[in-house]
Design an enzyme around this catalytic site. Structure first.
Site, PDB file in Angstrom:
ATOM      1  N   THR A 226      27.147  48.586  45.804  1.00 59.68           N
ATOM      2  CA  THR A 226      27.052  47.639  46.916  1.00 59.68           C
ATOM      3  C   THR A 226      28.460  47.204  47.289  1.00 59.68           C
ATOM      4  O   THR A 226      29.277  46.916  46.404  1.00 59.68           O
ATOM      5  CB  THR A 226      26.193  46.386  46.643  1.00 59.68           C
ATOM      6  OG1 THR A 226      26.370  45.487  47.742  1.00 59.68           O
ATOM      7  CG2 THR A 226      26.548  45.656  45.365  1.00 59.68           C
ATOM      8  N   ILE A 227      28.706  47.188  48.581  1.00 52.89           N
ATOM      9  CA  ILE A 227      30.027  46.716  49.012  1.00 52.89           C
ATOM     10  C   ILE A 227      30.188  45.245  48.665  1.00 52.89           C
ATOM     11  O   ILE A 227      31.292  44.753  48.551  1.00 52.89           O
ATOM     12  CB  ILE A 227      30.255  46.926  50.521  1.00 52.89           C
ATOM     13  CG1 ILE A 227      29.249  46.127  51.348  1.00 52.89           C
ATOM     14  CG2 ILE A 227      30.224  48.389  50.889  1.00 52.89           C
ATOM     15  CD1 ILE A 227      29.698  45.893  52.778  1.00 52.89           C
ATOM     16  N   ASP A 228      29.059  44.518  48.494  1.00 51.39           N
ATOM     17  CA  ASP A 228      29.141  43.074  48.265  1.00 51.39           C
ATOM     18  C   ASP A 228      29.828  42.724  46.938  1.00 51.39           C
ATOM     19  O   ASP A 228      30.261  41.594  46.747  1.00 51.39           O
ATOM     20  CB  ASP A 228      27.736  42.456  48.266  1.00 51.39           C
ATOM     21  CG  ASP A 228      27.123  42.462  49.659  1.00 51.39           C
ATOM     22  OD1 ASP A 228      27.765  42.977  50.586  1.00 51.39           O
ATOM     23  OD2 ASP A 228      26.003  41.947  49.813  1.00 51.39           O
ATOM     24  N   ARG A 281      26.274  39.443  51.634  1.00 51.15           N
ATOM     25  CA  ARG A 281      25.058  38.693  51.974  1.00 51.15           C
ATOM     26  C   ARG A 281      25.062  37.286  51.380  1.00 51.15           C
ATOM     27  O   ARG A 281      24.787  36.315  52.063  1.00 51.15           O
ATOM     28  CB  ARG A 281      23.840  39.441  51.471  1.00 51.15           C
ATOM     29  CG  ARG A 281      22.515  38.896  51.953  1.00 51.15           C
ATOM     30  CD  ARG A 281      21.392  39.391  51.084  1.00 51.15           C
ATOM     31  NE  ARG A 281      21.331  40.851  51.052  1.00 51.15           N
ATOM     32  CZ  ARG A 281      20.744  41.588  51.987  1.00 51.15           C
ATOM     33  NH1 ARG A 281      20.178  41.008  53.006  1.00 51.15           N
ATOM     34  NH2 ARG A 281      20.719  42.888  51.882  1.00 51.15           N
TER      35      ARG A 281
HETATM   36  P1  FBP Z   1      23.420  46.226  49.771  1.00 44.85           P
HETATM   37  O1  FBP Z   1      23.384  45.011  48.910  1.00 44.85           O
HETATM   38  O2  FBP Z   1      22.119  46.883  49.904  1.00 44.85           O
HETATM   39  O3  FBP Z   1      24.479  47.169  49.326  1.00 44.85           O
HETATM   40  O4  FBP Z   1      23.823  45.799  51.256  1.00 44.85           O
HETATM   41  C1  FBP Z   1      24.826  44.886  51.454  1.00 44.85           C
HETATM   42  C2  FBP Z   1      25.017  44.558  52.908  1.00 44.85           C
HETATM   43  O5  FBP Z   1      25.983  45.387  53.487  1.00 44.85           O
HETATM   44  C3  FBP Z   1      25.387  43.085  53.060  1.00 44.85           C
HETATM   45  O6  FBP Z   1      26.758  42.901  52.969  1.00 44.85           O
HETATM   46  C4  FBP Z   1      24.774  42.729  54.380  1.00 44.85           C
HETATM   47  O7  FBP Z   1      24.385  41.380  54.426  1.00 44.85           O
HETATM   48  C5  FBP Z   1      23.555  43.581  54.439  1.00 44.85           C
HETATM   49  O8  FBP Z   1      23.816  44.704  53.646  1.00 44.85           O
HETATM   50  C6  FBP Z   1      23.210  44.011  55.830  1.00 44.85           C
HETATM   51  O9  FBP Z   1      21.965  44.612  55.809  1.00 44.85           O
HETATM   52  P2  FBP Z   1      21.425  45.587  56.926  1.00 44.85           P
HETATM   53  O10 FBP Z   1      22.126  46.889  56.721  1.00 44.85           O
HETATM   54  O11 FBP Z   1      19.991  45.707  56.615  1.00 44.85           O
HETATM   55  O12 FBP Z   1      21.737  44.976  58.242  1.00 44.85           O
END
Ligand code: FBP
Length: 708
Positions: A226-228, A281
């Site tokens: 996850t990039i987070d 997120r």
């Molecule tokens: P993951 O936790 O699945 O890796 O996704 C992280 C993220 O990029 C968050 O930084 C962001 O809030 C969310 O996904 C965005 O989700 P979506 O791609 O459904 O708009």
């Protein structure tokens, strides 16, 4: 240009220069595809084995023990190399396998190299091994949609960003039907093992799949992505097992490069505050890394705000013999004050510009918003449980949704208790601007998570900031400082004596380099009365032009540009760190499979150190799981790791806050990390937070050693 001199289109299109630029392949791509990441030493040996590492301990949740009985006894396993293997083990290790792999959740740079590492390791051991990629995330497993990954296909994606090869999705395998369908697909394909590349929720899925398919002999291995950066795994004593998920470094570097460019722009035309929302997120890890990479003037860290205590308020209540619980934690209003304070401080030294970094999930750490999110999550989840149509289909417009909430308050609808949504909640919610109400009511994702990326966080904050700056302006507190030399020059040019007018115009005359127009002077009218009162002007005289000019210079114009850094960085081509990290994760996943592990997560120790010290391991997923409320019921999940305000990385950022705010005469302290470079030397070779937080580990380690 005459018609006869225009080059014919067919000739133009055949020209080598044109053919070069319209081809989908360029030099950067060729270099990336050809790059072979180095592998940890043990992966060059004939076999790998797994050795239990008893130093890591876990506190096991009793629900995890109950639901994940087959994998709860797993331990941390180190991958070691070996050249001799007994014949039976050798046959098992080297057998032809069928392995499935799936991406789950948001894309993260490096995913393709997990596939490449797995594919290379598996086919090196046995060229008859087949690897299948499930399409569109977990839906591919549920629906049996997959593609066989051939060398030709894998080679087309080596070291490239995104999850484009097999795509991804956010479906959660969270009910019996989906679980049964997934199991059926895996059995039909005769899978020996399934690799789930995903975040906290997806690795939770991996653990349940491992449990479910244990008796079928189908192994399930997770790979943290996850990039987070919020999958950071420690044992019960804080020993690091996974310091950073893959993709974080690339996304942070991509965001930082863009934000550092904005710092340069801001400092050049000196007229904008650039407000940059960065993904993440919930946790603010990405914002923290951006702060370290760019030294932007202000970086909010959600976890820090949640920790905030308003001591003034607390003491006031104490003096009255009460406790004011609202003193704990940050309110939206107070946060806007903090931002205004930074803007005012810079304005006072003539800097009417700056860069503000706002983490996407910052509102999660703001008291009143958190309460709304929890309450609305419960209302939506309850509604979906009780009715055939889901909440968003039943109430498509904002008005419909608000009306539904009103009906709850009036008792016309009784889907949730009065305690969840009462008249006070409704009243407070009605004070929230419509676009933000809409944001708070957006559809939750399939995991029940609030989708912060859909909310205009920066707009919410900026509206409050603008309002408050207006008030501060009226009070005469928000002003641009005027450099004393500029004041003197402007006056002297028109033959006016600065020494005479200075004390009348400024509160800090002769006390500072940047002069602040008196607090009482907030308009041309008040300026004139100050001059009249001092005897420099008669009632009917006009304000001298240079003085009017100085006054105008002191009136700040707050102009902003907003930016969102998220999907762009998430789709960026991986850094060399992420390329190497993920390729070795893929190799690790195969070692775990070949040695019979299941319910384990592939990880690499010592990421902060030179590559020679990287150590692949398997982390048991089940012992990490705990109960959390999701969609208003308790579920076993992996814990998200948020920014630790005691970590070295955060403390360094905090210590440099004032310096990077640069609310002092002189230059800003921006840092240019530069672009992601795949070739050549680059000092930006791993996340700065990773390096700094590892310093903390070493201190703990040496403290342990000296205590021991
Ligand atoms: P993951 O936790 O699945 O890796 O996704 C992280 C993220 O990029 C968050 O930084 C962001 O809030 C969310 O996904 C965005 O989700 P979506 O791609 O459904 O708009």
């Amino acid at each position: 240009m005459t018609e006869s001199s225009i080059i014919r289109l067919d000739k133009l299109l055949d020209h080598p220069a044109v053919m070069g630029v319209v081809a989908d392949v360029n030099l950067e791509l060729k270099e990336r595809l050809a790059y072979q990441p180095p592998v940890c030493e043990m992966f060059n040996r004939a076999f790998t084995i797994l050795e239990t590492d008893p130093q890591y301990q876990f506190e096991i949740d009793k629900e995890a023990r109950r639901h994940l009985s087959h994998i709860i006894g797993n331990t941390v396993q180190r991958v070691a190399g070996c050249d001799e293997y007994d014949e039976a083990l050798k046959a098992n290790y080297g057998k032809a396998r069928t392995i499935g792999i799936v991406f789950s959740g948001g894309p993260a740079p490096g995913g393709h190299n997990v596939i490449a590492g797995l594919f290379d390791a598996a086919t090196r051991v046995n060229p008859r091994t087949r690897v299948f990629g499930f399409l569109m995330g977990p839906d591919g497993i549920i629906n049996g949609d997959y593609v066989e990954l051939t060398r030709e296909l894998v080679d087309r994606y080596r070291n490239l960003g995104g999850f484009t090869m097999i795509k991804t999705g956010r479906t959660k395998i969270d009910n019996e039907k989906k679980m049964a369908l997934s199991r059926e697909t895996c059995k039909k394909l005769e899978l020996d093992a399934l690799v789930v590349v995903g975040g906290d929720d997806s690795n939770t899925n991996a653990a349940f799949l491992a449990q479910e398919m244990f008796d079928d002999g189908i192994q399930v291995i997770g790979v943290p992505k996850t990039i987070d950066g919020d999958i950071q795994v420690h044992d019960a004593y804080g020993k690091v097992l996974c310091a950073m998920s893959f993709g974080f470094h690339t996304a942070a570097r991509a965001f930082s490069q863009a934000i550092a460019n904005l710092c340069t722009d801001a400092g050049s035309d000196v007229k904008y505050w650039h407000v940059c929302k960065v993904m993440g997120r919930v946790a603010s890890h990405l914002a923290l890394e951006v702060a370290l990479q760019t030294h932007a003037n202000v970086t909010l860290i959600g976890e820090d705000l949640a920790d905030y205590v308003d001591y003034g308020r607390l003491e006031k209540a104490q003096a009255e013999g009460t406790v004011d619980y609202t003193s704990y934690g940050m309110t939206l209003r107070h946060l806007s004050r903090v931002i205004c304070d930074a803007i005012m401080q810079r304005a006072a030294v003539g800097k009417n510009y700056g860069v503000l970094v706002v983490p996407e999930g910052v509102l999660e750490f703001i008291n009143e918003i958190q309460v709304f999110i929890i309450k609305l999550n419960t209302i939506i989840a309850n509604y979906n449980k009780m009715h055939d149509r889901d909440f968003h289909t039943a109430f498509p417009t904002l008005d419909d949704k608000l009306e539904y909430l009103r009906r709850l308050v009036r008792g016309i609808r009784k889907d949730v208790s009065y305690h969840v949504w009462n008249a006070r909640d409704d009243e407070l919610f009605n004070d929230v601007p419509a676009f933000f109400q809409e944001g708070l009511l957006t559809e939750r994702d399939s995991h029940g998570n609030f989708q912060f990326s859909q909310v205009k966080t920066e707009k919410v904050l900026l509206d409050l900031v603008k309002d408050y700056l207006g008030i501060l302006k009226e009070k005469g507190l928000y002003k641009m400082g005027i450099e004393d030399t500029i004041f003197a020059k402007t006056m002297q040019k028109e033959g006016l004596d600065p020494e005479l007018y200075g004390p009348i115009l400024f509160d800090n005359w002769k006390q500072a380099r940047y002069l602040m127009v008196k607090q009482t002077i907030i308009s041309k009218k008040t300026l004139k009365s100050a001059l009249v009162k001092a005897g420099f002007l008669g009632d009917d005289d006009a304000i001298p032009a240079p003085i009017e000019k100085i006054f105008e210079m002191s009136v700040p114009k707050f102009k902003t540009q907003t930016h969102f850094y998220g999907y762009d960085g998430r789709g960026s081509a991986p850094t060399r760190f992420d390329c190497t990290y993920t390729y070795n994760l893929g190799r690790t996943a195969f070692s775990l499979i070949a040695n019979g592990a299941t319910g384990q997560m592939a990880a690499i120790l010592n990421l902060e150190q030179d590559f020679a010290h990287w150590r692949p391991i398997g982390i048991p997923i089940a012992p990490l799981m705990h109960l959390e409320e999701r969609k208003s019921k308790l579920e076993l999940v992996l814990e998200k790791s948020v920014v630790d305000v005691h970590s070295p990385a955060f403390r360094v950022v905090k210590a440099f806050r004032d310096k990077w705010l640069a609310a002092a005469p002189g230059d800003d302290h921006y840092r240019q990390p530069g672009p992601i470079r795949f070739t050549g030397n680059s000092e930006e070779d791993r996340p700065i937070t990773l390096l700094l937080n590892a310093l903390g580990n070493h201190f703990y380690a040496s403290a342990d050693e000296s205590a021991g």
